[in-house]
Design a protein around this motif. Structure first.
Motif, PDB file in Angstrom:
ATOM      1  N   LEU A  83       0.797  -0.841  -0.189  1.00 49.73           N
ATOM      2  CA  LEU A  83       0.373  -0.063  -0.041  1.00 49.73           C
ATOM      3  C   LEU A  83       0.976   1.703   0.345  1.00 49.73           C
ATOM      4  O   LEU A  83       0.382   2.156   1.003  1.00 49.73           O
ATOM      5  N   ILE A  84       1.920   1.358  -0.440  1.00 47.15           N
ATOM      6  CA  ILE A  84       2.666   2.043  -1.306  1.00 47.15           C
ATOM      7  C   ILE A  84       2.591   3.355  -2.460  1.00 47.15           C
ATOM      8  O   ILE A  84       2.342   2.435  -2.768  1.00 47.15           O
ATOM      9  N   LYS A 126      19.855  -6.678   7.724  1.00 47.78           N
ATOM     10  CA  LYS A 126      18.510  -7.978   7.960  1.00 47.78           C
ATOM     11  C   LYS A 126      17.584  -7.286   8.131  1.00 47.78           C
ATOM     12  O   LYS A 126      16.761  -6.988   8.908  1.00 47.78           O
ATOM     13  N   GLY A 127      17.089  -6.887   7.226  1.00 48.99           N
ATOM     14  CA  GLY A 127      15.602  -5.913   7.228  1.00 48.99           C
ATOM     15  C   GLY A 127      15.192  -4.672   7.662  1.00 48.99           C
ATOM     16  O   GLY A 127      14.039  -4.703   7.905  1.00 48.99           O
ATOM     17  N   GLU A 128      15.982  -4.281   8.709  1.00 47.21           N
ATOM     18  CA  GLU A 128      15.992  -3.053   9.847  1.00 47.21           C
ATOM     19  C   GLU A 128      17.064  -1.662   9.600  1.00 47.21           C
ATOM     20  O   GLU A 128      18.332  -2.042   8.318  1.00 47.21           O
ATOM     21  N   MET A 164      10.214   8.173   4.801  1.00 49.38           N
ATOM     22  CA  MET A 164      11.504   6.776   5.848  1.00 49.38           C
ATOM     23  C   MET A 164      10.304   5.795   6.316  1.00 49.38           C
ATOM     24  O   MET A 164      10.881   4.921   6.557  1.00 49.38           O
ATOM     25  N   ASP A 165       8.622   5.734   6.319  1.00 43.32           N
ATOM     26  CA  ASP A 165       7.982   4.679   6.452  1.00 43.32           C
ATOM     27  C   ASP A 165       7.670   3.951   5.310  1.00 43.32           C
ATOM     28  O   ASP A 165       8.357   2.429   4.979  1.00 43.32           O
ATOM     29  N   ARG A 200       9.123  -0.264   5.156  1.00 47.44           N
ATOM     30  CA  ARG A 200       8.318  -1.329   4.955  1.00 47.44           C
ATOM     31  C   ARG A 200       8.940  -2.412   3.768  1.00 47.44           C
ATOM     32  O   ARG A 200       8.734  -2.888   3.840  1.00 47.44           O
ATOM     33  N   LEU A 201       9.874  -1.431   3.134  1.00 50.72           N
ATOM     34  CA  LEU A 201      10.442  -2.843   2.252  1.00 50.72           C
ATOM     35  C   LEU A 201      11.413  -3.328   2.667  1.00 50.72           C
ATOM     36  O   LEU A 201      11.505  -4.090   2.278  1.00 50.72           O
ATOM     37  N   ALA A 202      12.127  -2.049   3.383  1.00 56.67           N
ATOM     38  CA  ALA A 202      13.619  -3.126   4.384  1.00 56.67           C
ATOM     39  C   ALA A 202      12.782  -3.974   4.739  1.00 56.67           C
ATOM     40  O   ALA A 202      13.673  -5.176   4.824  1.00 56.67           O
ATOM     41  N   GLY A 203      12.270  -3.933   5.635  1.00 59.82           N
ATOM     42  CA  GLY A 203      11.294  -5.249   6.417  1.00 59.82           C
ATOM     43  C   GLY A 203      10.898  -6.395   5.721  1.00 59.82           C
ATOM     44  O   GLY A 203      11.412  -6.909   5.169  1.00 59.82           O
ATOM     45  N   GLU A 204       9.623  -6.021   4.198  1.00 57.28           N
ATOM     46  CA  GLU A 204       9.390  -6.856   3.691  1.00 57.28           C
ATOM     47  C   GLU A 204      10.489  -7.516   2.620  1.00 57.28           C
ATOM     48  O   GLU A 204      10.612  -8.891   1.997  1.00 57.28           O
ATOM     49  N   MET A 205      11.667  -7.039   2.151  1.00 55.57           N
ATOM     50  CA  MET A 205      12.936  -7.356   1.519  1.00 55.57           C
ATOM     51  C   MET A 205      13.631  -8.321   1.835  1.00 55.57           C
ATOM     52  O   MET A 205      14.899  -8.684   1.485  1.00 55.57           O
TER      53      MET A 205
END
Length: 413
Positions: free
Chosen positions: A123-124, A230-232, A263-264, A268-273
């Motif tokens: 939902l970006i 690592k997703g963060e 930033m949001d 979200r992308l870093a965590g998802e991927m």
């Protein structure tokens, strides 16, 4: 803390990153083509890039330098790391995953359409867009969507594969031009004139390319560069364009900003991927709504990566801290709103402090040899045949302008 930088092109900003990483205490090696500016850095270990055997060159550099982290400097280098992960040793696969994150996300980091599909699921805000596999699909898009549109070629960088079109004829012309950029004839031309064999190697290897189209959004280009672990997102820097070299060309002067919506999106992308490493996100801030639309991801450091602000906004320092476990404070602190003139891009529009005396100059003052090399034309453009081609192009443009000049002279007389 040995860090290996891998590149197949000649961007000076990547040499600047090598210098900054050395300042944080990292041992740095660069796998690069001849004439790369990073070769001017004292203390850097240089490995020769091989256009027709890049995986062997990368494996050799890993074996000899024994890095704990690898940084790709362009989209092609990212693709080489993905291929080595699929064909390399256990040590190489583990090192690549440690450096750029989860393998299941590799394809989407280098595919504009794949990345935007993920963003849509999260939902970006993104512009409407699709892949174009033929002129029939392009014609259907033009009939259904309002002009203008933006055509993009995957695997391109620096604005070379992005064209804004406002008419049907311009769209078809741009599409054919983008397809020609990946042709064998064009690749042979670059190898002979510019001594750049990487495009021919891509053609012979059959590296897939994809043309996509997006709706054009009127607004202000903005960028976010981040270091992920690592997703963060451990550190991120954001900037909005002040001066660019052209509508689809790189930005030379930016203003540092802080937007929670950008930033949001990054988090979200870093965590998802499950991202690790350096990534750049391109946004457009819509003029009417002030909404930040994600345009694409660069799976590599960008010029904004080199701007070291306070902790949490210092990407080279974040990498050094993640590898060593010891905080690495930045040497300077730049507040939001600061104008930053990228070196050497800002010099291409004239010296920046003639126009913006308050701009921070991102210049490696303590490395004069690197400064001098960064100010020169890229190594491929310095070759004899390349200089002759440039001279012929300038002469052709001057000849094409002669009738207009003649008509103006007649009117004045």
């Amino acid at each position: 803390m040995n860090v290996l930088l891998v590149t197949t092109c000649w961007w000076p900003a990547f040499a600047r990153l090598a210098q900054l990483l050395m300042e944080t205490g990292c041992g740095v090696a660069v796998l690069c083509p001849p004439g790369h500016p990073a070769r001017m850095l004292p203390g850097v270990t240089v490995f020769e890039q091989r256009p027709f055997s890049p995986l062997r060159a990368l494996s050799r550099a890993i074996l000899r330098f024994d890095p704990v982290f690898i940084i790709p400097g362009d989209e092609r280098a990212s693709h080489h790391m993905h291929r080595l992960h699929g064909h390399g040793s256990t040590r190489e696969r583990e090192l690549i995953e440690h450096s750029i994150g989860a393998p299941e996300s590799y394809s989407d980091t280098v595919s504009r359409i794949g990345l935007l599909a993920r963003a849509r699921r999260l939902l970006i805000s993104i512009p409407a867009g699709q892949a174009i596999t033929g002129e029939g699909e392009l014609a259907a898009w033009i009939a259904a969507m309002p002009a203008p549109s933006v055509l993009k070629l995957d695997g391109s960088w620096g604005g070379m594969g992005v064209i804004i079109v406002a008419t049907r004829q311009a769209a078809f012309t741009a599409y054919r031009r983008l397809r020609r950029q990946t042709s064998a004839g064009r690749a042979v031309f670059r190898m002979i004139v510019n001594r750049d064999a990487y495009w021919l190697a891509d053609c012979l290897r059959g590296r897939p390319t994809e043309v996509s189209v997006q709706s054009f959004i009127q607004g202000l280009p903005s960028d976010l560069s981040m270091f992920c672990w690592k997703g963060e997102v451990l550190a991120a820097v954001m900037g909005e364009a002040v001066i660019s070299l052209g509508a689809t060309r790189p930005t030379s002067i930016i203003r540092l900003i802080n937007r929670p919506d950008m930033m949001d999106t990054a988090r979200r992308l870093a965590g998802e991927m499950r991202l690790t490493g350096f990534y750049g996100l391109d946004f457009i801030i819509e003029a009417v709504t002030d909404r930040a639309y994600l345009l694409e991801m660069n799976p590599r450091p960008t010029s904004l990566t080199n701007i070291r602000m306070q902790p949490g906004r210092d990407l080279p320092g974040a990498l050094a801290t993640a590898l060593s476990g010891t905080p690495c404070p930045p040497p300077t602190r730049l507040p939001e709103g600061t104008l930053v003139a990228y070196f050497p891009l800002a010099w291409q529009d004239g010296h920046p402090d003639a126009t913006h005396p308050q701009a921070h100059l991102d210049v490696p003052w303590n490395e004069p040899a690197l400064m001098a090399e960064m100010l020169q034309q890229r190594w491929p453009e310095r070759q004899l045949l390349a200089r002759l081609e440039q001279a012929c192009r300038r002469a052709a443009r001057s000849i094409a302008r002669l009738p207009a000049r003649f008509n103006r002279a007649l009117r004045r007389s």
